[in-house]
Design a protein around this motif. Structure first.
Motif, PDB file in Angstrom:
ATOM      1  N   ASP A   3       0.853  -1.182   0.000  1.00 63.40           N
ATOM      2  CA  ASP A   3       0.000   0.000   0.000  1.00 63.40           C
ATOM      3  C   ASP A   3       0.895   1.240   0.000  1.00 63.40           C
ATOM      4  O   ASP A   3       2.080   1.156  -0.298  1.00 63.40           O
ATOM      5  N   ASP A   4       0.335   2.390   0.351  1.00 59.39           N
ATOM      6  CA  ASP A   4       1.103   3.635   0.289  1.00 59.39           C
ATOM      7  C   ASP A   4       2.002   3.870   1.491  1.00 59.39           C
ATOM      8  O   ASP A   4       2.772   4.823   1.512  1.00 59.39           O
ATOM      9  N   SER A   5       1.914   3.037   2.517  1.00 57.35           N
ATOM     10  CA  SER A   5       2.767   3.211   3.685  1.00 57.35           C
ATOM     11  C   SER A   5       4.194   2.726   3.384  1.00 57.35           C
ATOM     12  O   SER A   5       4.436   2.067   2.372  1.00 57.35           O
ATOM     13  N   GLU A   6       5.109   3.052   4.273  1.00 66.20           N
ATOM     14  CA  GLU A   6       6.504   2.615   4.106  1.00 66.20           C
ATOM     15  C   GLU A   6       6.607   1.102   4.120  1.00 66.20           C
ATOM     16  O   GLU A   6       7.309   0.493   3.298  1.00 66.20           O
ATOM     17  N   GLU A   7       5.888   0.467   5.049  1.00 69.46           N
ATOM     18  CA  GLU A   7       5.894  -0.996   5.137  1.00 69.46           C
ATOM     19  C   GLU A   7       5.264  -1.614   3.888  1.00 69.46           C
ATOM     20  O   GLU A   7       5.723  -2.643   3.391  1.00 69.46           O
ATOM     21  N   GLY A   8       4.219  -0.978   3.371  1.00 66.36           N
ATOM     22  CA  GLY A   8       3.568  -1.470   2.159  1.00 66.36           C
ATOM     23  C   GLY A   8       4.473  -1.399   0.945  1.00 66.36           C
ATOM     24  O   GLY A   8       4.501  -2.311   0.122  1.00 66.36           O
ATOM     25  N   ARG A   9       5.240  -0.310   0.829  1.00 60.62           N
ATOM     26  CA  ARG A   9       6.191  -0.191  -0.286  1.00 60.62           C
ATOM     27  C   ARG A   9       7.307  -1.228  -0.162  1.00 60.62           C
ATOM     28  O   ARG A   9       7.781  -1.765  -1.164  1.00 60.62           O
ATOM     29  N   THR A  10       7.708  -1.519   1.068  1.00 61.00           N
ATOM     30  CA  THR A  10       8.727  -2.550   1.289  1.00 61.00           C
ATOM     31  C   THR A  10       8.200  -3.912   0.879  1.00 61.00           C
ATOM     32  O   THR A  10       8.888  -4.672   0.194  1.00 61.00           O
ATOM     33  N   LYS A  11       6.972  -4.220   1.267  1.00 62.39           N
ATOM     34  CA  LYS A  11       6.364  -5.501   0.879  1.00 62.39           C
ATOM     35  C   LYS A  11       6.220  -5.611  -0.628  1.00 62.39           C
ATOM     36  O   LYS A  11       6.464  -6.664  -1.216  1.00 62.39           O
ATOM     37  N   GLU A  12       5.843  -4.501  -1.263  1.00 60.20           N
ATOM     38  CA  GLU A  12       5.696  -4.499  -2.714  1.00 60.20           C
ATOM     39  C   GLU A  12       7.040  -4.743  -3.404  1.00 60.20           C
ATOM     40  O   GLU A  12       7.123  -5.500  -4.379  1.00 60.20           O
ATOM     41  N   SER A  13       8.110  -4.136  -2.887  1.00 63.52           N
ATOM     42  CA  SER A  13       9.434  -4.338  -3.491  1.00 63.52           C
ATOM     43  C   SER A  13       9.933  -5.766  -3.263  1.00 63.52           C
ATOM     44  O   SER A  13      10.589  -6.348  -4.137  1.00 63.52           O
ATOM     45  N   ILE A  14       9.601  -6.358  -2.108  1.00 63.53           N
ATOM     46  CA  ILE A  14       9.979  -7.762  -1.860  1.00 63.53           C
ATOM     47  C   ILE A  14       9.261  -8.679  -2.839  1.00 63.53           C
ATOM     48  O   ILE A  14       9.867  -9.575  -3.422  1.00 63.53           O
ATOM     49  N   ALA A  15       7.959  -8.447  -3.034  1.00 62.36           N
ATOM     50  CA  ALA A  15       7.193  -9.271  -3.977  1.00 62.36           C
ATOM     51  C   ALA A  15       7.733  -9.099  -5.396  1.00 62.36           C
ATOM     52  O   ALA A  15       7.857 -10.075  -6.151  1.00 62.36           O
TER      53      ALA A  15
END
Length: 190
Positions: free
Chosen positions: A128-140
Protein backbone atom coordinates in the motif's frame (compact mmCIF):
# COMPACT_ATOMS: atom_id res chain seq x y z
CA UNK A 1 72.37 3.29 0.53
CA UNK A 2 71.89 7.01 0.62
CA UNK A 3 70.76 8.47 3.93
CA UNK A 4 68.15 10.67 2.24
CA UNK A 5 66.54 7.67 0.55
CA UNK A 6 66.44 5.83 3.86
CA UNK A 7 64.77 8.78 5.61
CA UNK A 8 62.25 9.13 2.74
CA UNK A 9 61.34 5.42 2.99
CA UNK A 10 60.93 5.65 6.75
CA UNK A 11 58.67 8.70 6.35
CA UNK A 12 56.50 6.92 3.75
CA UNK A 13 56.19 3.79 5.85
CA UNK A 14 55.29 5.67 9.02
CA UNK A 15 52.74 7.79 7.11
CA UNK A 16 51.18 4.64 5.71
CA UNK A 17 51.03 3.07 9.16
CA UNK A 18 49.31 6.19 10.49
CA UNK A 19 46.55 5.86 7.86
CA UNK A 20 45.78 2.16 8.44
CA UNK A 21 43.52 2.69 11.51
CA UNK A 22 41.27 4.98 9.45
CA UNK A 23 40.65 2.27 6.85
CA UNK A 24 37.33 0.45 7.16
CA UNK A 25 37.95 -3.24 6.54
CA UNK A 26 34.53 -4.36 7.89
CA UNK A 27 32.41 -3.04 5.06
CA UNK A 28 31.45 -5.44 2.29
CA UNK A 29 32.69 -4.62 -1.18
CA UNK A 30 30.20 -3.98 -3.93
CA UNK A 31 30.64 -6.31 -6.88
CA UNK A 32 31.79 -4.30 -9.90
CA UNK A 33 29.96 -6.40 -12.47
CA UNK A 34 26.60 -5.35 -11.03
CA UNK A 35 27.41 -1.70 -10.40
CA UNK A 36 23.88 -0.41 -10.96
CA UNK A 37 22.42 -2.80 -8.37
CA UNK A 38 24.95 -2.30 -5.54
CA UNK A 39 25.20 -6.06 -4.90
CA UNK A 40 27.46 -7.35 -2.14
CA UNK A 41 28.74 -10.95 -1.91
CA UNK A 42 26.27 -11.73 0.91
CA UNK A 43 23.32 -10.51 -1.20
CA UNK A 44 24.57 -12.57 -4.13
CA UNK A 45 24.72 -15.61 -1.86
CA UNK A 46 21.14 -14.95 -0.69
CA UNK A 47 19.95 -14.71 -4.30
CA UNK A 48 21.75 -17.98 -5.08
CA UNK A 49 19.94 -19.64 -2.17
CA UNK A 50 16.58 -18.31 -3.38
CA UNK A 51 17.17 -19.53 -6.94
CA UNK A 52 18.23 -22.91 -5.55
CA UNK A 53 14.95 -23.02 -3.61
CA UNK A 54 13.00 -22.31 -6.80
CA UNK A 55 14.79 -25.01 -8.85
CA UNK A 56 16.64 -27.39 -6.51
CA UNK A 57 19.05 -30.07 -7.67
CA UNK A 58 17.69 -33.59 -7.98
CA UNK A 59 18.29 -36.13 -10.71
CA UNK A 60 19.50 -33.25 -12.86
CA UNK A 61 21.46 -30.16 -11.87
CA UNK A 62 19.67 -27.35 -10.07
CA UNK A 63 19.75 -23.59 -10.48
CA UNK A 64 22.64 -23.21 -8.04
CA UNK A 65 24.77 -25.73 -9.98
CA UNK A 66 24.18 -23.77 -13.21
CA UNK A 67 24.86 -20.42 -11.47
CA UNK A 68 21.52 -18.98 -12.56
CA UNK A 69 21.84 -16.24 -9.92
CA UNK A 70 24.53 -14.61 -12.10
CA UNK A 71 22.10 -14.66 -15.04
CA UNK A 72 19.44 -12.95 -12.87
CA UNK A 73 21.83 -10.20 -11.80
CA UNK A 74 23.10 -9.59 -15.34
CA UNK A 75 19.55 -9.38 -16.72
CA UNK A 76 18.42 -6.92 -14.05
CA UNK A 77 21.63 -4.86 -14.23
CA UNK A 78 21.70 -4.63 -18.03
CA UNK A 79 18.06 -4.82 -19.16
CA UNK A 80 15.94 -3.07 -16.52
CA UNK A 81 15.37 0.65 -16.25
CA UNK A 82 16.68 2.54 -13.23
CA UNK A 83 13.37 2.48 -11.33
CA UNK A 84 12.98 -1.30 -11.64
CA UNK A 85 16.64 -1.86 -10.72
CA UNK A 86 16.13 0.18 -7.57
CA UNK A 87 12.94 -1.75 -6.72
CA UNK A 88 14.73 -5.07 -7.27
CA UNK A 89 17.67 -4.02 -5.08
CA UNK A 90 15.39 -2.78 -2.31
CA UNK A 91 13.44 -6.04 -2.40
CA UNK A 92 16.63 -8.10 -2.26
CA UNK A 93 17.95 -6.11 0.68
CA UNK A 94 14.60 -6.21 2.55
CA UNK A 95 13.99 -9.92 1.91
CA UNK A 96 16.33 -11.23 4.61
CA UNK A 97 14.93 -8.92 7.31
CA UNK A 98 11.36 -9.88 6.32
CA UNK A 99 12.22 -13.58 6.60
CA UNK A 100 13.91 -13.03 9.96
CA UNK A 101 10.88 -11.12 11.32
CA UNK A 102 8.34 -13.72 10.19
CA UNK A 103 10.23 -16.95 10.83
CA UNK A 104 12.71 -15.98 13.53
CA UNK A 105 15.63 -17.40 11.52
CA UNK A 106 17.80 -16.34 8.62
CA UNK A 107 16.82 -17.70 5.19
CA UNK A 108 19.84 -20.03 5.04
CA UNK A 109 18.89 -21.59 8.40
CA UNK A 110 15.38 -22.56 7.29
CA UNK A 111 14.52 -26.08 6.19
CA UNK A 112 13.75 -26.75 2.54
CA UNK A 113 9.98 -26.75 3.14
CA UNK A 114 10.18 -23.51 5.14
CA UNK A 115 12.24 -21.88 2.36
CA UNK A 116 9.69 -22.92 -0.24
CA UNK A 117 6.83 -21.60 1.90
CA UNK A 118 8.66 -18.32 2.47
CA UNK A 119 9.33 -17.82 -1.25
CA UNK A 120 5.66 -18.51 -2.03
CA UNK A 121 4.51 -16.18 0.75
CA UNK A 122 6.76 -13.31 -0.31
CA UNK A 123 5.76 -13.66 -3.97
CA UNK A 124 2.15 -12.93 -2.99
CA UNK A 125 2.75 -9.90 -0.75
CA UNK A 126 0.57 -6.87 -1.43
CA UNK A 127 1.66 -3.33 -0.71
CA UNK A 128 0.00 0.00 0.00
CA UNK A 129 1.10 3.64 0.29
CA UNK A 130 2.77 3.21 3.68
CA UNK A 131 6.50 2.61 4.11
CA UNK A 132 5.89 -1.00 5.14
CA UNK A 133 3.57 -1.47 2.16
CA UNK A 134 6.19 -0.19 -0.29
CA UNK A 135 8.73 -2.55 1.29
CA UNK A 136 6.36 -5.50 0.88
CA UNK A 137 5.70 -4.50 -2.71
CA UNK A 138 9.43 -4.34 -3.49
CA UNK A 139 9.98 -7.76 -1.86
CA UNK A 140 7.19 -9.27 -3.98
CA UNK A 141 8.63 -7.61 -7.09
CA UNK A 142 12.09 -8.96 -6.29
CA UNK A 143 10.88 -12.54 -5.66
CA UNK A 144 8.68 -12.65 -8.78
CA UNK A 145 11.48 -11.22 -10.93
CA UNK A 146 13.98 -13.70 -9.46
CA UNK A 147 11.55 -16.56 -10.09
CA UNK A 148 10.94 -15.52 -13.71
CA UNK A 149 14.65 -15.13 -14.49
CA UNK A 150 15.54 -18.33 -12.62
CA UNK A 151 13.23 -20.31 -14.88
CA UNK A 152 14.35 -18.46 -18.01
CA UNK A 153 18.06 -18.80 -17.22
CA UNK A 154 17.70 -22.44 -16.24
CA UNK A 155 15.78 -23.44 -19.36
CA UNK A 156 18.15 -21.49 -21.64
CA UNK A 157 21.31 -22.91 -20.06
CA UNK A 158 23.73 -24.98 -22.08
CA UNK A 159 23.23 -27.97 -19.78
CA UNK A 160 19.46 -28.10 -20.32
CA UNK A 161 19.70 -27.36 -24.05
CA UNK A 162 22.34 -30.03 -24.74
CA UNK A 163 21.92 -32.80 -22.18
CA UNK A 164 18.40 -32.78 -20.77
CA UNK A 165 16.28 -31.65 -23.71
CA UNK A 166 18.57 -31.61 -26.75
CA UNK A 167 18.00 -28.62 -29.02
CA UNK A 168 17.86 -29.15 -32.77
CA UNK A 169 17.70 -26.17 -35.09
CA UNK A 170 16.37 -28.28 -37.97
CA UNK A 171 13.43 -30.64 -37.38
CA UNK A 172 14.24 -34.33 -37.72
CA UNK A 173 12.77 -36.70 -40.24
CA UNK A 174 9.14 -37.78 -40.00
CA UNK A 175 8.54 -41.46 -39.34
CA UNK A 176 4.90 -42.24 -38.58
CA UNK A 177 5.45 -45.96 -37.87
CA UNK A 178 7.39 -45.58 -34.62
CA UNK A 179 5.91 -46.74 -31.35
CA UNK A 180 5.80 -44.17 -28.56
CA UNK A 181 7.70 -46.51 -26.26
CA UNK A 182 10.63 -46.60 -28.74
CA UNK A 183 11.14 -42.83 -28.76
CA UNK A 184 14.35 -41.26 -27.51
CA UNK A 185 14.64 -38.03 -25.60
CA UNK A 186 12.44 -35.30 -27.12
CA UNK A 187 14.15 -32.84 -29.39
CA UNK A 188 13.22 -29.20 -29.15
CA UNK A 189 13.17 -27.48 -32.54
CA UNK A 190 13.83 -23.76 -32.96
Amino acid sequence: MNRRHALRHIALISGGLALIPSCDFGKEDILAAYDKLQITPSLKKLLASISDTIIPAGEIKGALDLEVHDFILVMVNDCFNEENQKKFSQGLQSFSSYVKENSGKAFDQLTTKEKEAMVLETAQLKGDDSEEGRTKESIAYFVNTAKRFTIQGYMASEYIQTEVVPYSLIPGEYNGAVLISDLQKPRVNG
